[in-house]
Design a protein around this motif. Structure first.
Motif, PDB file in Angstrom:
ATOM      1  N   LEU A 204       3.595 -18.435 -55.899  1.00  0.00           N
ATOM      2  CA  LEU A 204       4.130 -19.216 -57.012  1.00  0.00           C
ATOM      3  C   LEU A 204       5.351 -20.042 -56.628  1.00  0.00           C
ATOM      4  O   LEU A 204       5.983 -20.654 -57.499  1.00  0.00           O
ATOM      5  CB  LEU A 204       4.496 -18.275 -58.163  1.00  0.00           C
ATOM      6  CG  LEU A 204       3.333 -17.483 -58.796  1.00  0.00           C
ATOM      7  CD1 LEU A 204       3.864 -16.482 -59.813  1.00  0.00           C
ATOM      8  CD2 LEU A 204       2.328 -18.422 -59.446  1.00  0.00           C
ATOM      9  N   LEU A 205       5.702 -20.076 -55.362  1.00  0.00           N
ATOM     10  CA  LEU A 205       6.888 -20.820 -54.928  1.00  0.00           C
ATOM     11  C   LEU A 205       6.855 -22.273 -55.416  1.00  0.00           C
ATOM     12  O   LEU A 205       5.878 -22.983 -55.180  1.00  0.00           O
ATOM     13  CB  LEU A 205       6.959 -20.821 -53.402  1.00  0.00           C
ATOM     14  CG  LEU A 205       7.879 -19.837 -52.702  1.00  0.00           C
ATOM     15  CD1 LEU A 205       7.707 -19.963 -51.193  1.00  0.00           C
ATOM     16  CD2 LEU A 205       9.332 -20.046 -53.096  1.00  0.00           C
ATOM     17  N   PRO A 206       7.903 -22.750 -56.055  1.00  0.00           N
ATOM     18  CA  PRO A 206       7.970 -24.169 -56.450  1.00  0.00           C
ATOM     19  C   PRO A 206       8.429 -25.027 -55.265  1.00  0.00           C
ATOM     20  O   PRO A 206       9.519 -25.604 -55.270  1.00  0.00           O
ATOM     21  CB  PRO A 206       8.994 -24.149 -57.587  1.00  0.00           C
ATOM     22  CG  PRO A 206       9.914 -23.016 -57.237  1.00  0.00           C
ATOM     23  CD  PRO A 206       9.061 -21.983 -56.548  1.00  0.00           C
ATOM     24  N   THR A 207       7.583 -25.116 -54.256  1.00  0.00           N
ATOM     25  CA  THR A 207       7.967 -25.725 -52.980  1.00  0.00           C
ATOM     26  C   THR A 207       8.469 -27.156 -53.119  1.00  0.00           C
ATOM     27  O   THR A 207       9.530 -27.509 -52.589  1.00  0.00           O
ATOM     28  CB  THR A 207       6.770 -25.675 -52.014  1.00  0.00           C
ATOM     29  OG1 THR A 207       6.404 -24.301 -51.806  1.00  0.00           O
ATOM     30  CG2 THR A 207       7.108 -26.308 -50.681  1.00  0.00           C
ATOM     31  N   ALA A 208       7.699 -27.983 -53.814  1.00  0.00           N
ATOM     32  CA  ALA A 208       8.071 -29.395 -53.946  1.00  0.00           C
ATOM     33  C   ALA A 208       9.426 -29.552 -54.632  1.00  0.00           C
ATOM     34  O   ALA A 208      10.271 -30.362 -54.195  1.00  0.00           O
ATOM     35  CB  ALA A 208       6.994 -30.145 -54.717  1.00  0.00           C
ATOM     36  N   LYS A 209       9.661 -28.785 -55.692  1.00  0.00           N
ATOM     37  CA  LYS A 209      10.930 -28.862 -56.415  1.00  0.00           C
ATOM     38  C   LYS A 209      12.094 -28.432 -55.535  1.00  0.00           C
ATOM     39  O   LYS A 209      13.154 -29.094 -55.512  1.00  0.00           O
ATOM     40  CB  LYS A 209      10.870 -27.990 -57.671  1.00  0.00           C
ATOM     41  CG  LYS A 209      12.157 -27.983 -58.472  1.00  0.00           C
ATOM     42  CD  LYS A 209      12.064 -27.050 -59.666  1.00  0.00           C
ATOM     43  CE  LYS A 209      13.396 -26.991 -60.411  1.00  0.00           C
ATOM     44  NZ  LYS A 209      13.355 -26.043 -61.551  1.00  0.00           N
ATOM     45  N   HIS A 214      16.935 -29.654 -53.006  1.00  0.00           N
ATOM     46  CA  HIS A 214      17.912 -29.109 -52.057  1.00  0.00           C
ATOM     47  C   HIS A 214      17.721 -29.615 -50.630  1.00  0.00           C
ATOM     48  O   HIS A 214      18.539 -29.300 -49.753  1.00  0.00           O
ATOM     49  CB  HIS A 214      17.845 -27.584 -52.060  1.00  0.00           C
ATOM     50  CG  HIS A 214      18.084 -26.974 -53.412  1.00  0.00           C
ATOM     51  ND1 HIS A 214      19.340 -26.854 -53.967  1.00  0.00           N
ATOM     52  CD2 HIS A 214      17.216 -26.460 -54.340  1.00  0.00           C
ATOM     53  CE1 HIS A 214      19.253 -26.285 -55.166  1.00  0.00           C
ATOM     54  NE2 HIS A 214      17.972 -26.035 -55.413  1.00  0.00           N
ATOM     55  N   GLY A 215      16.623 -30.332 -50.375  1.00  0.00           N
ATOM     56  CA  GLY A 215      16.438 -30.931 -49.062  1.00  0.00           C
ATOM     57  C   GLY A 215      15.995 -29.997 -47.965  1.00  0.00           C
ATOM     58  O   GLY A 215      16.139 -30.322 -46.780  1.00  0.00           O
ATOM     59  N   LEU A 295      21.998 -19.779 -34.529  1.00  0.00           N
ATOM     60  CA  LEU A 295      22.604 -18.803 -35.438  1.00  0.00           C
ATOM     61  C   LEU A 295      24.069 -19.100 -35.709  1.00  0.00           C
ATOM     62  O   LEU A 295      24.599 -18.736 -36.764  1.00  0.00           O
ATOM     63  CB  LEU A 295      22.442 -17.387 -34.860  1.00  0.00           C
ATOM     64  CG  LEU A 295      21.022 -16.809 -34.874  1.00  0.00           C
ATOM     65  CD1 LEU A 295      20.992 -15.455 -34.187  1.00  0.00           C
ATOM     66  CD2 LEU A 295      20.501 -16.692 -36.303  1.00  0.00           C
ATOM     67  N   ASP A 296      24.737 -19.763 -34.760  1.00  0.00           N
ATOM     68  CA  ASP A 296      26.158 -20.053 -34.960  1.00  0.00           C
ATOM     69  C   ASP A 296      26.409 -21.435 -35.563  1.00  0.00           C
ATOM     70  O   ASP A 296      27.554 -21.865 -35.686  1.00  0.00           O
ATOM     71  CB  ASP A 296      26.920 -19.916 -33.640  1.00  0.00           C
ATOM     72  CG  ASP A 296      26.375 -20.838 -32.553  1.00  0.00           C
ATOM     73  OD1 ASP A 296      25.351 -21.505 -32.785  1.00  0.00           O
ATOM     74  OD2 ASP A 296      26.991 -20.871 -31.461  1.00  0.00           O
ATOM     75  N   ALA A 297      25.335 -22.145 -35.947  1.00  0.00           N
ATOM     76  CA  ALA A 297      25.489 -23.464 -36.562  1.00  0.00           C
ATOM     77  C   ALA A 297      25.961 -23.319 -38.008  1.00  0.00           C
ATOM     78  O   ALA A 297      25.680 -22.312 -38.669  1.00  0.00           O
ATOM     79  CB  ALA A 297      24.169 -24.220 -36.535  1.00  0.00           C
ATOM     80  N   PRO A 298      26.682 -24.312 -38.540  1.00  0.00           N
ATOM     81  CA  PRO A 298      27.098 -24.250 -39.947  1.00  0.00           C
ATOM     82  C   PRO A 298      25.881 -24.178 -40.866  1.00  0.00           C
ATOM     83  O   PRO A 298      24.836 -24.775 -40.573  1.00  0.00           O
ATOM     84  CB  PRO A 298      27.857 -25.571 -40.151  1.00  0.00           C
ATOM     85  CG  PRO A 298      28.242 -26.005 -38.779  1.00  0.00           C
ATOM     86  CD  PRO A 298      27.160 -25.528 -37.862  1.00  0.00           C
ATOM     87  N   PRO A 299      25.965 -23.462 -41.977  1.00  0.00           N
ATOM     88  CA  PRO A 299      24.817 -23.373 -42.891  1.00  0.00           C
ATOM     89  C   PRO A 299      24.504 -24.712 -43.540  1.00  0.00           C
ATOM     90  O   PRO A 299      25.384 -25.561 -43.698  1.00  0.00           O
ATOM     91  CB  PRO A 299      25.269 -22.341 -43.925  1.00  0.00           C
ATOM     92  CG  PRO A 299      26.764 -22.372 -43.887  1.00  0.00           C
ATOM     93  CD  PRO A 299      27.123 -22.682 -42.462  1.00  0.00           C
ATOM     94  N   ARG A 300      23.237 -24.899 -43.902  1.00  0.00           N
ATOM     95  CA  ARG A 300      22.831 -26.122 -44.612  1.00  0.00           C
ATOM     96  C   ARG A 300      23.295 -26.092 -46.071  1.00  0.00           C
ATOM     97  O   ARG A 300      23.664 -27.117 -46.631  1.00  0.00           O
ATOM     98  CB  ARG A 300      21.310 -26.278 -44.555  1.00  0.00           C
ATOM     99  CG  ARG A 300      20.723 -26.396 -43.161  1.00  0.00           C
ATOM    100  CD  ARG A 300      21.008 -27.739 -42.527  1.00  0.00           C
ATOM    101  NE  ARG A 300      20.368 -27.886 -41.231  1.00  0.00           N
ATOM    102  CZ  ARG A 300      19.219 -28.500 -41.019  1.00  0.00           C
ATOM    103  NH1 ARG A 300      18.564 -29.049 -42.053  1.00  0.00           N
ATOM    104  NH2 ARG A 300      18.712 -28.589 -39.814  1.00  0.00           N
ATOM    105  N   LEU A 301      23.210 -24.907 -46.701  1.00  0.00           N
ATOM    106  CA  LEU A 301      23.625 -24.751 -48.100  1.00  0.00           C
ATOM    107  C   LEU A 301      24.658 -23.629 -48.165  1.00  0.00           C
ATOM    108  O   LEU A 301      24.402 -22.518 -47.703  1.00  0.00           O
ATOM    109  CB  LEU A 301      22.432 -24.406 -49.001  1.00  0.00           C
ATOM    110  CG  LEU A 301      21.205 -25.328 -48.943  1.00  0.00           C
ATOM    111  CD1 LEU A 301      20.121 -24.816 -49.886  1.00  0.00           C
ATOM    112  CD2 LEU A 301      21.575 -26.763 -49.287  1.00  0.00           C
ATOM    113  N   VAL A 302      25.819 -23.916 -48.746  1.00  0.00           N
ATOM    114  CA  VAL A 302      26.852 -22.890 -48.862  1.00  0.00           C
ATOM    115  C   VAL A 302      26.657 -22.104 -50.155  1.00  0.00           C
ATOM    116  O   VAL A 302      25.663 -22.285 -50.872  1.00  0.00           O
ATOM    117  CB  VAL A 302      28.259 -23.521 -48.763  1.00  0.00           C
ATOM    118  CG1 VAL A 302      28.485 -24.085 -47.370  1.00  0.00           C
ATOM    119  CG2 VAL A 302      28.455 -24.589 -49.829  1.00  0.00           C
ATOM    120  N   PHE A 303      27.602 -21.247 -50.474  1.00  0.00           N
ATOM    121  CA  PHE A 303      27.404 -20.185 -51.459  1.00  0.00           C
ATOM    122  C   PHE A 303      26.737 -20.631 -52.756  1.00  0.00           C
ATOM    123  O   PHE A 303      25.675 -20.107 -53.134  1.00  0.00           O
ATOM    124  CB  PHE A 303      28.747 -19.515 -51.766  1.00  0.00           C
ATOM    125  CG  PHE A 303      28.644 -18.375 -52.732  1.00  0.00           C
ATOM    126  CD1 PHE A 303      28.251 -17.117 -52.299  1.00  0.00           C
ATOM    127  CD2 PHE A 303      28.928 -18.554 -54.077  1.00  0.00           C
ATOM    128  CE1 PHE A 303      28.154 -16.051 -53.191  1.00  0.00           C
ATOM    129  CE2 PHE A 303      28.837 -17.503 -54.976  1.00  0.00           C
ATOM    130  CZ  PHE A 303      28.439 -16.250 -54.527  1.00  0.00           C
TER     131      PHE A 303
END
Length: 380
Positions: A204-209, A214-215, A295-303
């Motif tokens: 049921l994942l809303p993949t397209a949305k 969120h990119g 693994l040490d790269a900055p996250p794409r989405l923060v908190f």
């Protein structure tokens, strides 16, 4: 003249009894014939075994290896199994049952570290069987060497509060595959455990949305989890509204945190035993990274955005028609795969002051049983 027919009749009775005992023995070993739906409305996962003929004791499983094999295969087929009437099991029986599934052989002689008991709340272990923790609201005296009391972990929750999670995901690598819980005492009402199918959630994942908003595609997501010192869980239980500090850095709870720095786990996985596409998750969300990033790269989405992403990803799978609410009975033994099923406790308000006592085992899994990203199997 009379003796002959009597002897023949006795012989026939013995033969009949022998056949009947063989039939019962066969029925005991055939788990499939005892599997029932959890409820009339929940058909897509889980099964109930409401039969006195299924004996989960160590001696029974050793004598009937085919039954042990059926338990394993059925769990990975349905995700959750609930066995009624298991009041006679001993701790050694529960441990043997858990060891049918992934557990780390290098620590077979290290009972205290063989199972995972950390997480959001610390639970007492049985000194004589340290693989087993007691969970709930209880007071026990010399219970297999344990004298302790607990008010429970999620006290103060309002009615309806949830905290969805796969066990150990935020501070253990690899996290436990199997969890077992057996009910020793339960209130007349309240104290339910809720379960949902992670396989259904993946469907049921809303993949397209998610990708447009969120990119990042869900199959590219690696969620970074952390046990925070203080936090507020959203009422629906999928994510955090606020968080600060680190439980692993505190004097009070740091000793019971396995990985203080947290974990980084694919959102969409391939369950190793069944080959099913599934989601894994917990509400302890810190940030989101791309699977291809170091693994040490900055996250794409923060908190904040990471928590919104996780909430949106799980929401369809947590619609009420997809949730099984298990009302415990004394003697119930529930076992589930944390790769196929996600669960949550419920508020203690409806049974405040009453006893709720369960044993629980969460075996440390083998490295090859860590959650594996679905994307890497599709791409190959």
């Amino acid at each position: 003249v009379i003796l002959g027919p009597l002897l023949q009749h006795t012989k026939l009775l013995k033969q009949h009894n022998r056949i009947f005992l063989q039939y019962l023995s066969c029925k005991r070993m055939m788990l499939q014939s005892h599997l029932r739906l959890l409820s009339p409305t929940i058909t897509h996962f889980g099964r109930l075994v409401n039969s006195n003929l299924i004996d989960l004791s160590k001696s029974s499983l050793l004598a009937n290896p085919s039954l042990a094999q059926e338990i394993v295969s059925s769990l990975y087929k349905f995700g959750l199994l609930v066995f009624r009437n298991q009041t006679r099991l001993k701790p050694s029986d529960e441990i043997h049952l858990a060891k049918l599934f992934s557990h780390h052989p290098s620590i077979d002689n290290d009972d205290e570290n063989q199972s995972y008991t950390g997480g959001a709340g610390t639970q007492h272990r049985l000194p004589q069987y340290p693989q087993i923790a007691l969970v709930g609201s209880y007071s026990v005296k010399d219970f297999y060497g344990l004298t302790a009391e607990s008010k429970g972990v999620y006290n103060g929750w309002p009615l309806g509060q949830r905290a969805w999670h796969c066990d150990g995901l935020a501070d253990t690598h690899p996290p436990p595959d199997l969890t077992t819980m057996r009910c020793l005492s339960t209130p007349a009402q309240g104290g339910e455990t809720l379960f949902a199918s992670s396989v259904k959630a993946a469907q049921l994942l809303p993949t397209a949305k998610l990708q447009s908003t969120h990119g990042i595609h869900p199959e590219d997501v690696r969620v970074n989890y952390k046990l925070f010192d203080k936090y507020t869980i959203a009422p629906e239980g999928t994510h955090l509204l606020r968080a600060e500090g680190s439980k692993g850095e505190t004097d009070e709870g740091g000793w019971d945190v396995n990985l203080k720095e947290g974990t980084s786990v694919p959102l969409v996985i391939k369950e190793r035993n069944s080959g099913k596409k599934s989601l894994v998750g917990t509400y302890h969300v810190a940030s989101i990274s791309h699977l291809d990033d170091p693994l040490d790269a900055p996250p794409r989405l923060v908190f904040e955005e990471a928590n919104r992403y996780v909430a949106e990803a799980w929401k369809p799978g947590f619609e009420e028609e997809n949730i099984y609410k298990h009302q415990w009975k004394v003697g119930d033994l529930a076992m589930w795969s944390n790769r196929l099923v996600i669960h949550t406790a419920t508020s203690t308000k409806s049974y405040e002051g009453e006893e709720r006592l369960h044993t629980r085992i969460r075996m440390r899994a083998m490295e090859e049983d860590a959650p594996l990203a679905w994307k890497f199997f599709v791409d190959s």
